[in-house]
Design a protein around this motif. Structure first.
Motif, mmCIF file in Angstrom:
data_model
loop_
_atom_site.group_PDB
_atom_site.id
_atom_site.type_symbol
_atom_site.label_atom_id
_atom_site.label_comp_id
_atom_site.label_asym_id
_atom_site.label_seq_id
_atom_site.Cartn_x
_atom_site.Cartn_y
_atom_site.Cartn_z
ATOM 1 N N GLU A 319 -11.914 -16.914 -27.778
ATOM 2 C CA GLU A 319 -10.522 -17.385 -27.770
ATOM 3 C C GLU A 319 -9.545 -16.223 -27.831
ATOM 4 O O GLU A 319 -8.511 -16.227 -27.157
ATOM 5 C CB GLU A 319 -10.291 -18.331 -28.945
ATOM 6 C CG GLU A 319 -8.886 -18.921 -28.978
ATOM 7 C CD GLU A 319 -8.694 -19.890 -30.133
ATOM 8 O OE1 GLU A 319 -7.586 -20.434 -30.259
ATOM 9 O OE2 GLU A 319 -9.657 -20.097 -30.917
ATOM 10 N N ALA A 320 -9.869 -15.210 -28.636
ATOM 11 C CA ALA A 320 -8.979 -14.055 -28.746
ATOM 12 C C ALA A 320 -9.132 -13.107 -27.561
ATOM 13 O O ALA A 320 -8.159 -12.504 -27.093
ATOM 14 C CB ALA A 320 -9.258 -13.309 -30.047
ATOM 15 N N LEU A 321 -10.353 -12.973 -27.060
ATOM 16 C CA LEU A 321 -10.637 -11.972 -26.038
ATOM 17 C C LEU A 321 -10.125 -12.360 -24.656
ATOM 18 O O LEU A 321 -9.570 -11.525 -23.932
ATOM 19 C CB LEU A 321 -12.148 -11.728 -25.975
ATOM 20 C CG LEU A 321 -12.623 -10.689 -24.968
ATOM 21 C CD1 LEU A 321 -12.158 -9.297 -25.374
ATOM 22 C CD2 LEU A 321 -14.141 -10.730 -24.831
ATOM 23 N N THR A 322 -10.323 -13.604 -24.272
ATOM 24 C CA THR A 322 -10.069 -13.994 -22.881
ATOM 25 C C THR A 322 -8.651 -13.709 -22.407
ATOM 26 O O THR A 322 -8.470 -13.151 -21.311
ATOM 27 C CB THR A 322 -10.441 -15.468 -22.674
ATOM 28 O OG1 THR A 322 -11.836 -15.640 -22.971
ATOM 29 C CG2 THR A 322 -10.176 -15.907 -21.247
ATOM 30 N N PRO A 323 -7.600 -14.042 -23.161
ATOM 31 C CA PRO A 323 -6.255 -13.731 -22.646
ATOM 32 C C PRO A 323 -5.997 -12.246 -22.503
ATOM 33 O O PRO A 323 -5.268 -11.821 -21.600
ATOM 34 C CB PRO A 323 -5.315 -14.368 -23.682
ATOM 35 C CG PRO A 323 -6.149 -14.604 -24.890
ATOM 36 C CD PRO A 323 -7.540 -14.821 -24.419
ATOM 37 N N VAL A 324 -6.603 -11.440 -23.354
ATOM 38 C CA VAL A 324 -6.429 -9.983 -23.264
ATOM 39 C C VAL A 324 -7.106 -9.452 -22.009
ATOM 40 O O VAL A 324 -6.539 -8.659 -21.245
ATOM 41 C CB VAL A 324 -6.986 -9.308 -24.532
ATOM 42 C CG1 VAL A 324 -7.081 -7.800 -24.352
ATOM 43 C CG2 VAL A 324 -6.111 -9.631 -25.736
ATOM 44 N N VAL A 325 -8.335 -9.890 -21.767
ATOM 45 C CA VAL A 325 -9.069 -9.448 -20.584
ATOM 46 C C VAL A 325 -8.360 -9.916 -19.317
ATOM 47 O O VAL A 325 -8.218 -9.161 -18.342
ATOM 48 C CB VAL A 325 -10.519 -9.958 -20.640
ATOM 49 C CG1 VAL A 325 -11.219 -9.785 -19.295
ATOM 50 C CG2 VAL A 325 -11.293 -9.225 -21.736
ATOM 51 N N ALA A 326 -7.910 -11.164 -19.307
ATOM 52 C CA ALA A 326 -7.224 -11.689 -18.125
ATOM 53 C C ALA A 326 -5.940 -10.911 -17.838
ATOM 54 O O ALA A 326 -5.630 -10.609 -16.679
ATOM 55 C CB ALA A 326 -6.922 -13.171 -18.305
ATOM 56 N N ALA A 327 -5.183 -10.570 -18.883
ATOM 57 C CA ALA A 327 -3.935 -9.834 -18.692
ATOM 58 C C ALA A 327 -4.198 -8.417 -18.195
ATOM 59 O O ALA A 327 -3.499 -7.913 -17.304
ATOM 60 C CB ALA A 327 -3.141 -9.802 -20.000
ATOM 61 N N ALA A 328 -5.201 -7.757 -18.765
ATOM 62 C CA ALA A 328 -5.521 -6.398 -18.332
ATOM 63 C C ALA A 328 -6.023 -6.390 -16.894
ATOM 64 O O ALA A 328 -5.668 -5.512 -16.096
ATOM 65 C CB ALA A 328 -6.557 -5.785 -19.269
ATOM 66 N N ASP A 329 -6.835 -7.378 -16.550
ATOM 67 C CA ASP A 329 -7.347 -7.478 -15.182
ATOM 68 C C ASP A 329 -6.202 -7.716 -14.202
ATOM 69 O O ASP A 329 -6.143 -7.107 -13.127
ATOM 70 C CB ASP A 329 -8.375 -8.597 -15.102
ATOM 71 C CG ASP A 329 -8.934 -8.794 -13.708
ATOM 72 O OD1 ASP A 329 -9.652 -7.900 -13.231
ATOM 73 O OD2 ASP A 329 -8.651 -9.833 -13.094
ATOM 74 N N ALA A 330 -5.276 -8.586 -14.561
ATOM 75 C CA ALA A 330 -4.133 -8.869 -13.687
ATOM 76 C C ALA A 330 -3.256 -7.639 -13.498
ATOM 77 O O ALA A 330 -2.641 -7.460 -12.438
ATOM 78 C CB ALA A 330 -3.313 -10.020 -14.263
ATOM 79 N N ALA A 331 -3.205 -6.769 -14.518
ATOM 80 C CA ALA A 331 -2.383 -5.562 -14.448
ATOM 81 C C ALA A 331 -3.082 -4.431 -13.701
ATOM 82 O O ALA A 331 -2.494 -3.354 -13.532
ATOM 83 C CB ALA A 331 -2.016 -5.106 -15.859
ATOM 84 N N GLY A 332 -4.304 -4.651 -13.267
ATOM 85 C CA GLY A 332 -5.027 -3.619 -12.536
ATOM 86 C C GLY A 332 -5.648 -2.560 -13.414
ATOM 87 O O GLY A 332 -6.076 -1.499 -12.920
#
Length: 544
Positions: A319-332
């Motif tokens: 729950e904590a990890l997924t939004p961080v990973v998704a945001a970093a991935d979206a930012a390249g």
């Protein structure tokens, strides 16, 4: 007539296709041409006769901690301490040698030295009671301190454990002197950082430059960059007029603050740094997330309990990890995920898969670090997702495996560090050292990779030799594939026309001698960015 073109002749050259005999020309900071067979020197070049020596691309330490390494080189070295008495003797000797030192810092102690006992402050008080003592464990995931250090830190029975960390306590609730995971990262490390000066950090970084280049490392990826690290890198950039002697790529360390908004602010900061810090020799490229701890202290997140029934818990849950990973991935940004336990790699891959689903197809270069225990299914899933397996042979050295095996205590030890499972599945395997959690020398690292034997004690039996890599493959994983792991595959990790002139000339050919030769082989010449950075007494004969 002066020329900036140098011809290196009569070399055995490691290329992506294999070893060839030939020559290569360097012009400026690039390799201009590679030719096989004998070559006649021209008048407009400086010829360096390599006399049949073995040449490979400069090693890329794709997972390291630069300032920590530089500082650790100045600490009391405890990796070879085989008992508590050895540790205590080393600390007493340091105290006697430096009676005016305000504190004692040590590194690389092993849990196995305590013969099953847990480290306590009283053990250190018996050696040095009058000044604070701080000892980093070999894996850098815990710090062992004495009573004076606890007092300096202000850690008492009332101090709460930070999220993802533990202050070990006795039955009465008093701190025992062991701080694990984020308790080390968020309590001990900042306190010691405040005691260090910029001059200290600059000296640590200069030490890293000289030590790395002398052993053939020409690039490094720093996997836990914070404010002090980045400031030291940027000061070095000024000292070297914008061209560091060692190329550095950095991953910003993102802490789990228990708050999604705060976690995402850290990602946004990393994305901003990636735009602003982008020079040929210094780049901020991604984030680092530590999902779990280590097996030696039973803090790696496992699917099944440890030998004593405890279950390691993740520092980041899904729950904590997924939004961080998704945001970093979206930012390249590149995402590097520390996952030692089999449950941690499951969590990490779940988060990456969800990020891929949300953000669509694109060229990615995400990585999972360490992967000491991992399910067969996740080996295949990692390969299918195109995630890099970033692993460190030095962590599988049999000399430091006794406690690792004891903590698992079952048949899971039979699939530890399964490098060839990743390559068989088609994954990219990047080899590194994670210095200073292990020695930073690349050739002994290659010895462990290709034999599964110990570089610290070669008399020990091999650790799961069925997972050993062919030496030539191991060298490619530490150069070509390490370059791929940090998006540098089009400029580094290869001796070919157009690539950066980063290469190492070895004294002897490691492919043509007993594996133990890797423990004594040395660079004769190290060139980085076209500049000779290290030269042994007589590595080659140059003529103009």
């Amino acid at each position: 007539m002066p020329t900036n073109r140098t011809l290196y002749t009569n070399a055995l050259i490691l290329t992506p296709e294999g070893v060839v005999q030939g020559s290569f020309t360097v012009e400026g900071n690039r390799i201009h041409e590679v030719r096989t067979g004998e070559v006649t020197s021209a008048q407009d070049v400086t010829e360096v006769k390599l006399e049949g020596r073995f040449v490979l691309p400069g090693f890329i330490d794709a997972h390291s901690h630069l300032l920590m390494l530089g500082q650790s080189l100045q600490k009391v070295q405890l990796r070879e301490a085989a008992s508590l008495e050895d540790i205590q003797a080393a600390l007493r000797a340091e105290r006697e040698a430096k009676p005016d030192a305000p504190r004692i810092l040590g590194s690389s102690w092993l849990y196995s030295a305590l013969n099953g006992r847990q480290p306590t402050r009283q053990m250190l008080d018996a050696a040095v009671p009058d000044v604070p003592v701080y000892l980093d464990a070999n894996d850098l995931h815990s710090v062992w301190v004495n009573t004076a250090a606890l007092e300096e830190l202000g850690v008492t029975a009332e101090t709460e454990d930070p999220l993802g960390g533990t202050i070990a306590r006795d039955p009465d609730g008093e701190p025992t002197g062991l701080l694990l995971e984020t308790a080390a990262q968020q309590i001990v490390w900042p306190a010691l950082a405040r005691q260090a000066t910029d001059a200290d950090r600059d000296s640590w970084l200069e030490s890293v430059f000289s030590h790395y280049l002398a052993c053939g490392v020409t690039s490094a990826v720093d996997m836990a960059v914070g404010d002090d690290d980045l400031a030291a890198f940027q000061r070095a950039l000024e000292r070297y007029d914008g061209n560091l002697p060692l190329r550095i790529k950095g991953h910003w360390f993102v802490h789990n603050r228990g708050n999604t908004a705060e976690n995402l602010r850290q990602v946004a900061h990393a994305a901003d740094l990636a735009k602003r810090v982008n020079t040929p020799s210094l780049q901020m490229v991604g984030i680092k997330l530590v999902l779990d701890g280590v097996i030696d202290s039973c803090t790696a997140a496992m699917k099944e309990p440890y030998f004593d029934g405890t279950v390691g818990q993740p520092i980041w849950d899904r729950e904590a990890l997924t939004p961080v990973v998704a945001a970093a991935d979206a930012a390249g940004l590149q995402i590097a995920i520390h996952a030692i336990g089999d449950e941690a790699s499951d969590i990490g891959l779940d988060a990456l898969e969800e990020a891929f689903r949300r953000n669509g197809e694109r060229d990615r270069r995400h990585r999972i670090e360490h992967l000491e225990t991992v399910t067969v299914e996740n080996v295949k899933r990692l390969a299918r997702l195109g995630v890099v397996a970033s692993m460190q042979p030095v962590h599988a050295d049999p000399a430091i495996q006794e406690n690792w095996r004891a903590m698992l205590g079952d048949d899971r030890i039979n699939r530890g560090f399964p490098w060839t499972e990743f390559t068989d599945a088609g994954a990219t395997l990047a080899l590194s050292t994670d210095a200073p959690t292990a020695p930073h020398y690349p050739l002994p690292n290659m010895y462990i990779a290709s034999t599964r034997k110990s570089a610290l004690d070669p008399t020990l039996p091999a650790n799961l030799p069925e997972y050993a890599l062919p030496l030539e493959d191991a060298l490619q994983h530490a150069t070509r594939d390490a370059a791929y792991s940090c998006r540098a595959e089009h400029q580094a990790g290869c001796i070919a026309a157009g690539y950066l002139a980063d290469f190492v000339v070895l004294e002897t050919n490691p492919l043509n001698e007993d594996p133990e030769g890797l423990l004594t082989n040395q660079p004769a010449l190290v060139v980085a960015d076209g500049v000779v950075r290290f030269r042994a007494s007589a590595p080659a004969h140059a003529t103009a």
